[in-house]
Design a protein around this motif. Structure first.
Motif, PDB file in Angstrom:
ATOM      1  N   MET A 178      41.900   0.808  40.761  1.00  0.00           N
ATOM      2  CA  MET A 178      40.454   1.024  40.698  1.00  0.00           C
ATOM      3  C   MET A 178      40.272  -0.065  40.448  1.00  0.00           C
ATOM      4  SD  MET A 178      40.758   5.045  40.359  1.00  0.00           S
ATOM      5  CE  MET A 178      38.751   5.328  40.476  1.00  0.00           C
ATOM      6  N   ILE A 204      38.545   1.914  46.580  1.00  0.00           N
ATOM      7  CA  ILE A 204      39.588   2.805  45.822  1.00  0.00           C
ATOM      8  C   ILE A 204      38.383   4.736  46.153  1.00  0.00           C
ATOM      9  CG2 ILE A 204      40.816   4.169  44.916  1.00  0.00           C
ATOM     10  CD1 ILE A 204      42.182   1.422  44.910  1.00  0.00           C
ATOM     11  N   ALA A 205      37.668   3.715  44.643  1.00  0.00           N
ATOM     12  CA  ALA A 205      36.343   4.751  44.377  1.00  0.00           C
ATOM     13  C   ALA A 205      35.720   4.952  45.410  1.00  0.00           C
ATOM     14  CB  ALA A 205      35.451   4.212  43.737  1.00  0.00           C
ATOM     15  N   LYS A 210      38.315   8.099  47.764  1.00  0.00           N
ATOM     16  CA  LYS A 210      38.801   8.363  47.307  1.00  0.00           C
ATOM     17  C   LYS A 210      38.690  10.080  47.274  1.00  0.00           C
ATOM     18  CE  LYS A 210      40.535   9.687  42.813  1.00  0.00           C
ATOM     19  NZ  LYS A 210      39.750   9.882  41.148  1.00  0.00           N
ATOM     20  N   PHE A 236      41.476  10.496  50.306  1.00  0.00           N
ATOM     21  CA  PHE A 236      42.939  10.578  50.071  1.00  0.00           C
ATOM     22  C   PHE A 236      43.718  12.248  50.295  1.00  0.00           C
ATOM     23  CE2 PHE A 236      42.787   6.972  46.896  1.00  0.00           C
ATOM     24  CZ  PHE A 236      42.482   6.182  47.944  1.00  0.00           C
ATOM     25  N   TYR A 241      44.137   7.684  54.930  1.00  0.00           N
ATOM     26  CA  TYR A 241      45.276   8.419  53.753  1.00  0.00           C
ATOM     27  C   TYR A 241      45.804   9.346  53.649  1.00  0.00           C
ATOM     28  CZ  TYR A 241      41.834   4.304  52.308  1.00  0.00           C
ATOM     29  OH  TYR A 241      40.802   3.707  52.843  1.00  0.00           O
TER      30      TYR A 241
END
Length: 487
Positions: free
Chosen positions: A245, A251-252, A255, A258, A265
């Motif tokens: 991260m 990614i944040a 997220k 996911f 994802y």
């Protein structure tokens, strides 16, 4: 009338106790007369009566010998008168003197030989008469001694009956103590068996618990290792996520996408999801094992292990004591066998020596039974000369008495005492045997003191001091005499 009846009643009252006393005396008289008849019948059957009959027979034979002696004396006188007549005829008849003289000389020689034979028979009868008189006196003395012995034997019987009662009570008490000790021993043995069974059961339970505990420890260690590994992996993953991260800012922002299907994802078909499921399964298995394993087992196991160790130590102590006791028993058995052997050899030697002294020309010994040892028992063997008797029933009563006395004295000689008391041990023995007993005591017991009660002179010949008892004016007196050879 009233005065007459009163006098009669008084007379009756005076006579009533006399009548009762008469009845009691009469019953006592009948009992005593019955006892007297029983005693007379016993006397007729015992040795005293037989000795009396023997005395009468000897007196009768003595009378017959006297009468026969008188007849022989008459015959002797007749022979003397015949010889004198023949001598007169020799003087008167001068003619035919030669022939008559020779015939008469022959007749005189024959008569003289007859007279010598008669005189020899007379001397023999006189010696027989003296012997019979001596035997009569000896039998009378022995009869008196036997009567005294009968009185003393009755007193001994009463004393022995009293001692028998006391010994009987002692035996009963000893038997009761023995039964109590045996019951306590049986209780101890049963407790020991219970302890052994408890030890065996506890040892089996301990083995099971140890096996179960080992399996549980193995499973627990496996699970702990697996959990540690998973925690390490989780920490690695979280640190890797944090690094990612930090490294990747997108990614944040993405997220929330996911794990959603249709997106880039979607982790359904990815490896992390399977790893998560495996982690969940392992955690579920761990929680299940924690519920099944009892946490108190360790405390119970430690307690059982302490009890087991305590019982094992007690068992070792008991086995050690048992081995020591067995060793002591074996040593005592060996000592007992050695002591028995030494005692047998010593007693056997003294037994043969004492019996040979009491009865010269004989031998005696203690032999083990055929095919056995001295531990199986000992048999008494007796030999006269070189011939060994097959059984003791072949011996006479006096010989058996000497044999028993020899065995008892040989046993006493193994551990001599300072003082012995012998009460008329020679009562049924001949004079020669009595003298042999005195010589044997002097030869085999020089360091011991003997108090011997006897009625025969043969025993007194070997005494150092003689104490004689007799009645003087109805009082028993004791006189002390030292033989001349001891002075």
């Amino acid at each position: 009338m009233r005065t007459g009846s009163l006098l009669l009643n008084r007379r009756i009252a005076v006579l009533l106790p006399l009548h009762k006393k008469y009845a009691e005396l009469k019953s006592q008289f009948e009992l005593k007369s019955y006892d007297l008849s029983l005693f007379q019948s016993r006397v007729e059957q015992n040795e005293h009566h037989k000795l009396g009959e023997l005395v009468k027979k000897l007196e009768q034979e003595l009378q017959e010998s006297k009468e026969e002696l008188k007849e022989k004396q008459v015959e002797h006188k007749k022979c003397v008168s015949t010889v004198s007549d023949l001598e007169k005829t020799i003087k008167t008849y001068g003619s035919e003197r030669e022939g008559r003289l020779k015939a008469l000389e022959k007749k005189i020689k024959s008569l003289k030989s007859e007279m010598q034979a008669m005189s020899k028979q007379l001397k023999a009868y006189q010696s027989e008469r003296e012997r019979l008189i001596m035997e009569k006196d000896a039998v009378a003395n022995e009869l008196a001694s036997l009567e005294e012995q009968l009185i003393t034997s009755k007193a001994q019987i009463t004393a022995l009956s009293e001692t028998w009662g006391t010994h009987k009570s002692k035996v009963a008490a000893t038997k009761l103590e023995y039964d109590q000790a045996e019951s306590e021993l049986n209780i101890g043995r049963s407790k020991l068996k219970e302890c052994d069974s408890q030890i065996n059961s506890i040892s089996k339970e301990q083995q099971k618990l140890q096996q179960l505990l080992g399996d549980s420890n193995v499973e627990r260690k496996k699970m702990e290792n697996e959990v540690k590994r998973m925690e390490i992996e989780q920490k690695d993953c979280s640190s890797r996520v944090d690094k990612l991260m930090e490294k990747y800012s997108w990614i944040a922002t993405e997220k929330q996408l996911f794990g959603k299907s249709g997106t880039d994802y979607d982790f359904a078909s990815c490896e992390p999801h399977k790893a998560r499921e495996e982690l969940d399964n392992l955690q579920a298995q761990q929680s299940g094992l924690e519920k099944r394993v009892n946490k108190k087992v360790m405390a119970m196991f430690e307690k059982a292990e302490d009890e087991y160790n305590d019982l094992i130590s007690k068992k070792n102590i008991i086995e050690n004591d048992k081995s020591k006791i067995k060793k002591v028993i074996e040593e005592l058995d060996e000592k007992k066998k050695e002591t028995l052997k030494v005692t047998w050899l010593k007693v056997n030697k003294d037994f043969g020596s004492i019996f040979g002294t009491l009865l010269p020309g004989t031998m005696a010994k203690l032999d083990p039974p055929e095919g056995g040892t001295f531990l199986d028992g000992l048999e008494v063997r007796v030999a006269f000369g070189t011939v060994w008797k097959q059984s003791l029933s072949e011996l006479s009563g006096g010989q058996r008495s000497l044999l028993a006395l020899s065995l008892i004295l040989a046993l006493l000689l193994f551990k001599p005492a300072p003082l012995y008391i012998l009460d008329e041990v020679d009562a049924a023995l001949d004079l020669s045997h009595t003298q042999n007993i005195g010589r044997m005591i002097k030869a085999h017991f020089p360091q011991s003191q003997f108090i011997v009660v006897s009625l025969k002179e043969g025993m007194f010949n070997n005494a150092n001091v003689i104490f004689r008892t007799k009645f003087v004016d109805g009082v028993s007196t004791v006189t002390r005499t030292v033989p001349s050879k001891q002075k």
